[in-house]
Design an enzyme around this catalytic site. Sequence first.
Site, mmCIF file in Angstrom:
data_model
loop_
_atom_site.group_PDB
_atom_site.id
_atom_site.type_symbol
_atom_site.label_atom_id
_atom_site.label_comp_id
_atom_site.label_asym_id
_atom_site.label_seq_id
_atom_site.Cartn_x
_atom_site.Cartn_y
_atom_site.Cartn_z
ATOM 1 C CD1 TRP A 201 17.256 74.071 57.024
ATOM 2 C CD2 TRP A 201 16.673 73.966 59.179
ATOM 3 N NE1 TRP A 201 18.273 73.446 57.710
ATOM 4 C CE2 TRP A 201 17.939 73.369 59.024
ATOM 5 C CE3 TRP A 201 16.088 74.015 60.452
ATOM 6 C CZ2 TRP A 201 18.648 72.822 60.090
ATOM 7 C CZ3 TRP A 201 16.779 73.470 61.517
ATOM 8 C CH2 TRP A 201 18.051 72.877 61.336
ATOM 9 C CD GLU A 241 17.175 78.181 56.189
ATOM 10 O OE1 GLU A 241 16.052 78.189 56.760
ATOM 11 O OE2 GLU A 241 18.193 78.672 56.686
ATOM 12 C CE LYS A 243 22.985 74.071 59.188
ATOM 13 N NZ LYS A 243 22.375 74.108 60.525
ATOM 14 C CG HIS A 277 22.486 77.246 55.908
ATOM 15 N ND1 HIS A 277 21.165 76.880 55.930
ATOM 16 C CD2 HIS A 277 22.793 77.528 57.195
ATOM 17 C CE1 HIS A 277 20.694 76.955 57.152
ATOM 18 N NE2 HIS A 277 21.664 77.351 57.942
ATOM 19 C CG HIS A 301 17.047 82.530 57.018
ATOM 20 N ND1 HIS A 301 16.854 81.327 57.649
ATOM 21 C CD2 HIS A 301 15.842 83.146 57.009
ATOM 22 C CE1 HIS A 301 15.582 81.219 57.983
ATOM 23 N NE2 HIS A 301 14.943 82.294 57.601
ATOM 24 C CG ASP A 309 27.236 79.018 65.051
ATOM 25 O OD1 ASP A 309 26.283 78.253 65.289
ATOM 26 O OD2 ASP A 309 27.121 80.247 65.010
ATOM 27 C CG ASP A 311 22.429 79.852 62.834
ATOM 28 O OD1 ASP A 311 21.818 80.399 61.923
ATOM 29 O OD2 ASP A 311 22.495 78.621 62.977
HETATM 30 C C1 RNT Z 1 19.205 76.279 60.667
HETATM 31 C C2 RNT Z 1 18.452 77.147 59.717
HETATM 32 C C3 RNT Z 1 17.095 77.550 60.163
HETATM 33 C C4 RNT Z 1 17.027 77.840 61.644
HETATM 34 C C5 RNT Z 1 15.705 78.367 62.101
HETATM 35 C C6 RNT Z 1 15.579 78.315 63.586
HETATM 36 O O1 RNT Z 1 20.494 76.070 60.283
HETATM 37 O O2 RNT Z 1 19.215 78.266 59.412
HETATM 38 O O3 RNT Z 1 16.648 78.619 59.415
HETATM 39 O O4 RNT Z 1 18.032 78.714 62.049
HETATM 40 O O5 RNT Z 1 14.698 77.719 61.459
HETATM 41 ZN ZN ZN Z 2 18.335 79.929 58.349
#
Ligand code: RNT
Ligand code: ZN
Length: 434
Positions: A201, A241, A243, A277, A301, A309, A311
């Site tokens: 990522w 990954e 986003k 994402h 993930h 946000d 996460d």
């Molecule tokens: C960030 C991504 C990624 C990170 C990690 C720390 O938006 O989700 O996966 O959270 O690599």
């Molecule tokens: Zn992630």
Amino acid sequence: MLELKPASAVKPLPAAKIESAYRAAQARFADLGVNADRAVRAALAVPISLHCWQADDVKGLETPADGPVSGSGTLATGNYPGAARCGDEIRDDFELALRLLPGAWKFNLHASYAETGARRVERDALEPRHFARWIDWAADQKIGLDLNPTFFAHPMVTDGLTLASEKKDVRDFWIAHAICCRKICQAMTRRLGQPCVNNIWIADGRKDSTADRWGPRQRLIEALDQIFAVKLSAGVVDAVESKLFGIGLEDYTVGSNEFYLLYAQSRGICPTFDLGHFHPTESVADKLSAVLSYVESIHIHASRPIRWDSDHVLRLDDSVKALCDEAVRGQAVDRIYWGTDFFDASINRIAAWVLGARALRKGLLRAMLEPWVLAKKAEYAADGATKLALAEYREELPFGAVWDYACFQAEVPTGLAWLAEIKQYETEVLAFRS
Ligand code: RNT
Ligand code: ZN
């Protein structure tokens, strides 16, 4: 952490109560054609990879050479006491989490968690030996490992770009870093006998009115091709990954969903879907049957977005329920590398881990208990009312009794009893970290 009262609310349930509630639940599910025993076994067997970075707010363990470098891509908010300060503390914390989590688990590292002693080792020079302590520990714990190259919090992130930079030295540095990580993955999979996901990522993007959307993507393709040109053993699972946007990079993300999805499909690697994402109304669950028609496997993930946000700590919310339902319905659970990704520095971090990880396991179990055959029948009979009633009925079914039984079988606390153990650890261990 607050003392919950009455104490009986947080005590483990007595075995006899768990078993009798389970027998009753089992019969309710059997009436719907669902085998609860089989669901419990299957849900506990799915390996889920828990991310290391919840332990220390994504700080990592690198020996700083150039002073502190701003996050460039990730941001953990909050200052709850007790964050882990070294590899041993992360391992201690995770061992506690493991004692509270039912089923099969892996641990997901970032390259910035290399342990290189007092000496700084640059990211383009990392070797398996810098992860020897993690690998020995994982072997000891009988868990697998996954790894993420770390493309943030580093001076070589220039103008917000890494692999997509126009500067060759910048690209070359990050390409070398990613190759190091893939080789470390190879060492991990060889030693631990489990696949090791190498998840790429990058935050690369632009804040505003992007003039060149083409160049960075072209350079990223070339950089990725160089990274994956190095042939490694079978257990190394390469993943990319996407986003939608990042903070400070709202206008353009080089590694968008379309970009990585097609890249992954064309190169035979694995797309990563982070639940945080995508557009708020976009459903990752819906993507499974589409994407898994074209790629062998995907990497998840599991995360929970709130506004900007991506996460927050995972909960068993609608998107997790739908994702797990789709995986089970499509018999695709084994084609998914299940992982979590969240970081909350404002609450007890081990509680965050345990809560989020249990939520995902619950989602899988709940999905495995779905009377799907009946719903499908109703759908093909054009009986929408029955289908809807079945979907609503699921919320009434004694899922909790089956979950308690799964925890009991796995010899981990039921109900809220896991919280009590974390509270005790907070007083006995975390309170002494400054
Ligand atoms: C960030 C991504 C990624 C990170 C990690 C720390 O938006 O989700 O996966 O959270 O690599
Ligand atoms: Zn992630």
